[in-house]
Design a protein around this motif. Structure first.
Motif, PDB file in Angstrom:
ATOM      1  N   SER A   1      30.281  -3.225  48.514  1.00  0.00           N
ATOM      2  CA  SER A   1      30.916  -2.737  47.283  1.00  0.00           C
ATOM      3  C   SER A   1      32.036  -1.759  47.619  1.00  0.00           C
ATOM      4  O   SER A   1      33.055  -1.725  46.926  1.00  0.00           O
ATOM      5  CB  SER A   1      29.896  -2.116  46.335  1.00  0.00           C
ATOM      6  OG  SER A   1      29.245  -1.015  46.937  1.00  0.00           O
TER       7      SER A   1
ATOM      8  N   THR B   1      42.985  -8.731  48.482  1.00  0.00           N
ATOM      9  CA  THR B   1      43.272  -8.112  47.195  1.00  0.00           C
ATOM     10  C   THR B   1      44.665  -8.533  46.754  1.00  0.00           C
ATOM     11  O   THR B   1      45.584  -8.555  47.569  1.00  0.00           O
ATOM     12  CB  THR B   1      43.206  -6.572  47.288  1.00  0.00           C
ATOM     13  OG1 THR B   1      41.876  -6.202  47.636  1.00  0.00           O
ATOM     14  CG2 THR B   1      43.577  -5.911  45.965  1.00  0.00           C
TER      15      THR B   1
ATOM     16  N   THR C   1      28.321   4.193  45.357  1.00  0.00           N
ATOM     17  CA  THR C   1      29.666   3.766  45.778  1.00  0.00           C
ATOM     18  C   THR C   1      30.724   4.469  44.944  1.00  0.00           C
ATOM     19  O   THR C   1      31.695   5.010  45.483  1.00  0.00           O
ATOM     20  CB  THR C   1      29.820   2.234  45.654  1.00  0.00           C
ATOM     21  OG1 THR C   1      28.912   1.606  46.551  1.00  0.00           O
ATOM     22  CG2 THR C   1      31.244   1.793  45.965  1.00  0.00           C
TER      23      THR C   1
ATOM     24  N   SER D   1      28.617   1.337  34.511  1.00  0.00           N
ATOM     25  CA  SER D   1      27.631   0.735  35.390  1.00  0.00           C
ATOM     26  C   SER D   1      26.256   0.858  34.745  1.00  0.00           C
ATOM     27  O   SER D   1      25.917   1.897  34.171  1.00  0.00           O
ATOM     28  CB  SER D   1      27.642   1.428  36.757  1.00  0.00           C
ATOM     29  OG  SER D   1      26.736   0.809  37.638  1.00  0.00           O
TER      30      SER D   1
ATOM     31  N   MET E   1      25.545   0.990  43.216  1.00  0.00           N
ATOM     32  CA  MET E   1      26.912   1.011  42.706  1.00  0.00           C
ATOM     33  C   MET E   1      27.289   2.427  42.293  1.00  0.00           C
ATOM     34  O   MET E   1      28.424   2.864  42.526  1.00  0.00           O
ATOM     35  CB  MET E   1      27.064   0.036  41.535  1.00  0.00           C
ATOM     36  CG  MET E   1      28.490  -0.114  41.068  1.00  0.00           C
ATOM     37  SD  MET E   1      29.506  -0.881  42.351  1.00  0.00           S
ATOM     38  CE  MET E   1      31.098  -0.223  41.945  1.00  0.00           C
TER      39      MET E   1
ATOM     40  N   ILE F   1      35.035  -3.736  48.497  1.00  0.00           N
ATOM     41  CA  ILE F   1      35.639  -4.285  47.283  1.00  0.00           C
ATOM     42  C   ILE F   1      36.418  -3.209  46.536  1.00  0.00           C
ATOM     43  O   ILE F   1      37.561  -3.417  46.126  1.00  0.00           O
ATOM     44  CB  ILE F   1      34.551  -4.889  46.372  1.00  0.00           C
ATOM     45  CG1 ILE F   1      33.920  -6.118  47.040  1.00  0.00           C
ATOM     46  CG2 ILE F   1      35.108  -5.220  44.988  1.00  0.00           C
ATOM     47  CD1 ILE F   1      32.632  -6.588  46.392  1.00  0.00           C
ATOM     48  N   CYS F   2      35.804  -2.052  46.360  1.00  0.00           N
ATOM     49  CA  CYS F   2      36.387  -1.009  45.506  1.00  0.00           C
ATOM     50  C   CYS F   2      37.552  -0.258  46.141  1.00  0.00           C
ATOM     51  O   CYS F   2      38.500   0.109  45.446  1.00  0.00           O
ATOM     52  CB  CYS F   2      35.309  -0.018  45.094  1.00  0.00           C
ATOM     53  SG  CYS F   2      34.052  -0.731  44.012  1.00  0.00           S
TER      54      CYS F   2
ATOM     55  N   GLY G   1      35.527  -8.021  42.834  1.00  0.00           N
ATOM     56  CA  GLY G   1      35.712  -6.890  41.928  1.00  0.00           C
ATOM     57  C   GLY G   1      37.133  -6.907  41.402  1.00  0.00           C
ATOM     58  O   GLY G   1      37.996  -7.610  41.939  1.00  0.00           O
TER      59      GLY G   1
ATOM     60  N   VAL H   1      32.445  -5.814  39.599  1.00  0.00           N
ATOM     61  CA  VAL H   1      31.972  -5.737  40.984  1.00  0.00           C
ATOM     62  C   VAL H   1      30.623  -6.445  41.078  1.00  0.00           C
ATOM     63  O   VAL H   1      29.678  -6.099  40.379  1.00  0.00           O
ATOM     64  CB  VAL H   1      31.869  -4.274  41.463  1.00  0.00           C
ATOM     65  CG1 VAL H   1      31.316  -4.213  42.878  1.00  0.00           C
ATOM     66  CG2 VAL H   1      33.233  -3.586  41.369  1.00  0.00           C
TER      67      VAL H   1
END
Length: 171
Positions: free
Chosen positions: A111, A14, A141, A131, A138, A114-115, A66, A99
């Motif tokens: 996910s 990141t 998540t 979304s 998702m 990523i988040c 993402g 994402v």
């Protein structure tokens, strides 16, 4: 707040968009477009303006991406108009988005990988996300990382079906 590439684990990276190579940004954009919910027009510029982006790799293979976006006034207004929810720039300076996980890698909770660093980068700031109604994994998540799904849905401008708004308020 200055952010550089943070290696979250051996496979999660990141950082600010400028901390990644042009080729990595091209890969990021290709993944975002594969998700089918984003206009290609101006995408690379929008990626470059993001607060930070995340890549998830396994054995050198890119599996997902993402971003924590700084949404334009136009996009913010589009989401407000569709959702009927006020998204003030002070209350919600960031949008979690872009994402995308390769279909062959789904079902592995990537996910969340990523988040989580993106939400950590947001600090105590409010974040919104949209979304597609079909993206139930998702949605799960987002709810696990303290987003609240708003009841009203509105038509997607890119695909058939509807979008939902999710909010993570200031903590």
């Amino acid at each position: 707040m200055k952010l550089y590439v943070m290696i979250i684990s051996e496979d999660v990276f990141t950082g600010t968009p400028s901390s990644f190579s042009d080729l990595e940004i091209d890969d990021f954009a290709a993944f975002v477009l594969a998700g089918g919910e984003v206009s290609p027009t101006g995408l690379k510029d929008r990626i470059q303006r993001a607060f930070c982006i995340t890549f998830v790799r396994e054995n050198g293979c890119l599996l997902g991406v993402g971003g924590l976006k700084k949404p334009s006034d136009f996009h913010r207004q589009e989401v407000q108009d569709g959702s009927n929810v006020k998204l003030g720039q002070v209350e919600f300076p960031f949008e979690l988005g872009w994402v995308f996980v390769l279909p062959s890698a789904r079902g592995r909770k990537l996910s969340a990988k990523i988040c989580n660093p993106l939400i950590a980068a947001a600090g105590n700031n409010g974040v919104f996300a949209t979304s597609h109604e079909s993206r139930t994994y998702m949605h799960q998540t987002l709810e696990r990382i303290d987003f609240v799904k708003k009841k009203k849905k509105w038509p997607s401008q890119r695909n058939e079906g509807n979008l939902y708004l999710f909010l993570r308020s200031v903590i």
